[in-house]
Design a protein around this motif. Sequence first.
Motif, PDB file in Angstrom:
ATOM      1  N   TRP A   4       0.870  -1.183   0.000  1.00 46.25           N
ATOM      2  CA  TRP A   4       0.000   0.000   0.000  1.00 46.25           C
ATOM      3  C   TRP A   4       0.898   1.220   0.000  1.00 46.25           C
ATOM      4  CZ3 TRP A   4      -2.896   2.794   4.399  1.00 46.25           C
ATOM      5  CH2 TRP A   4      -3.949   3.555   3.881  1.00 46.25           C
ATOM      6  N   GLN A 135      -8.965  -2.214   0.643  1.00 41.64           N
ATOM      7  CA  GLN A 135      -9.031  -2.835   1.977  1.00 41.64           C
ATOM      8  C   GLN A 135      -8.481  -1.957   3.092  1.00 41.64           C
ATOM      9  OE1 GLN A 135      -7.779  -5.237  -0.730  1.00 41.64           O
ATOM     10  NE2 GLN A 135     -10.003  -5.140  -0.896  1.00 41.64           N
ATOM     11  N   HIS A 136      -8.310  -0.691   2.809  1.00 48.56           N
ATOM     12  CA  HIS A 136      -7.858   0.244   3.837  1.00 48.56           C
ATOM     13  C   HIS A 136      -8.950   1.280   4.050  1.00 48.56           C
ATOM     14  CE1 HIS A 136      -3.787  -1.393   3.633  1.00 48.56           C
ATOM     15  NE2 HIS A 136      -3.939  -1.398   2.325  1.00 48.56           N
ATOM     16  N   HIS A 137      -9.034   1.812   5.252  1.00 50.86           N
ATOM     17  CA  HIS A 137     -10.053   2.818   5.569  1.00 50.86           C
ATOM     18  C   HIS A 137      -9.364   4.119   5.964  1.00 50.86           C
ATOM     19  CE1 HIS A 137     -13.225  -0.144   5.270  1.00 50.86           C
ATOM     20  NE2 HIS A 137     -12.429  -0.965   5.940  1.00 50.86           N
ATOM     21  N   ASN A 161      -7.587   3.022   9.124  1.00 48.54           N
ATOM     22  CA  ASN A 161      -6.182   2.590   9.120  1.00 48.54           C
ATOM     23  C   ASN A 161      -5.259   3.778   8.928  1.00 48.54           C
ATOM     24  OD1 ASN A 161      -7.767   0.502   7.058  1.00 48.54           O
ATOM     25  ND2 ASN A 161      -6.722  -0.487   8.768  1.00 48.54           N
ATOM     26  N   GLU A 215       1.727   2.996  12.833  1.00 48.39           N
ATOM     27  CA  GLU A 215       0.724   2.691  13.864  1.00 48.39           C
ATOM     28  C   GLU A 215       1.289   2.675  15.279  1.00 48.39           C
ATOM     29  OE1 GLU A 215      -0.426   0.774   9.940  1.00 48.39           O
ATOM     30  OE2 GLU A 215       1.423   0.958  11.116  1.00 48.39           O
ATOM     31  N   ARG A 234       3.632   0.529   2.742  1.00 46.71           N
ATOM     32  CA  ARG A 234       3.510  -0.528   3.756  1.00 46.71           C
ATOM     33  C   ARG A 234       3.386  -1.884   3.071  1.00 46.71           C
ATOM     34  NH1 ARG A 234      -1.409  -0.877   7.947  1.00 46.71           N
ATOM     35  NH2 ARG A 234      -2.276  -2.218   6.347  1.00 46.71           N
TER      36      ARG A 234
END
Length: 252
Positions: A4, A135-137, A161, A215, A234
């Motif tokens: 990503w 698939q990421h928010h 995310n 994170e 990432r």
Amino acid sequence: MSVWSIAAAQSGSRSGEIDWNISRHLDFVRQAAEHSVDLLIFPELSLTGYELALAPSLAMSLDDPRLAVFADAAATHQMAIVIGLPLLDGPDTLLAAVAFLPEGTRISYGKRKLFGEEKLFFKAGQSVPLFGYQQHHVAMAICADISVEAYARDAAQRGANLYATGVLVSEQGYHNDCEYLARWSRDYKMAVLMANHALPTGGYQSAGKSALWDESGRQVVLGGSGEELVIARRKGKLWQGEVHSVGHHSAI
């Protein structure tokens, strides 16, 4: 394992010159596409410059024909693109970030914590859009919003995310704002991306130094001064960063 790639467009804006700024934005988009970027974030009011008094006359609707180039670029490059602009909202104007998603959706976010004279020209936003992409928010925030813990907590609780922030931060406020961003990434276990202006705008000397925190609150990449593309990638759980200067592709 999928990668990503997200990027801050540390761009410079000419005050009130929307056509020039659009052209410059597209230079960044093209360069981001060459580096396989999935999501590109521009600074606060990137399309107009931070020109509060001009905002009422420069405000655009979400379906303004001039914005079509961003929808087209998002589809062409399969890249989500988030730009900053004054946005018409009925009789009011929002200090907004607008996301153009590859499949054609446009999502707007109005800054909620207006700062200083912004309150004279803008209505505070209400909504907290969260958009899903690969698939990421992603949750959006604009400049002074980043000082409000409740906004970061809410984004995380809703499954973000990435907290994506377009800002105009001077050298004077830079350290404080970065403390907030590092803290939210650490406390709420979400990556935080900050896109700052490259050049002076609206009477402020921007600090540049766009950045991403992972994170755990670790700063993965830090830009310098001038116009740059600040990229973080990432793969699995590992982040890596890189910084590229941005040239002019288009005739202006």
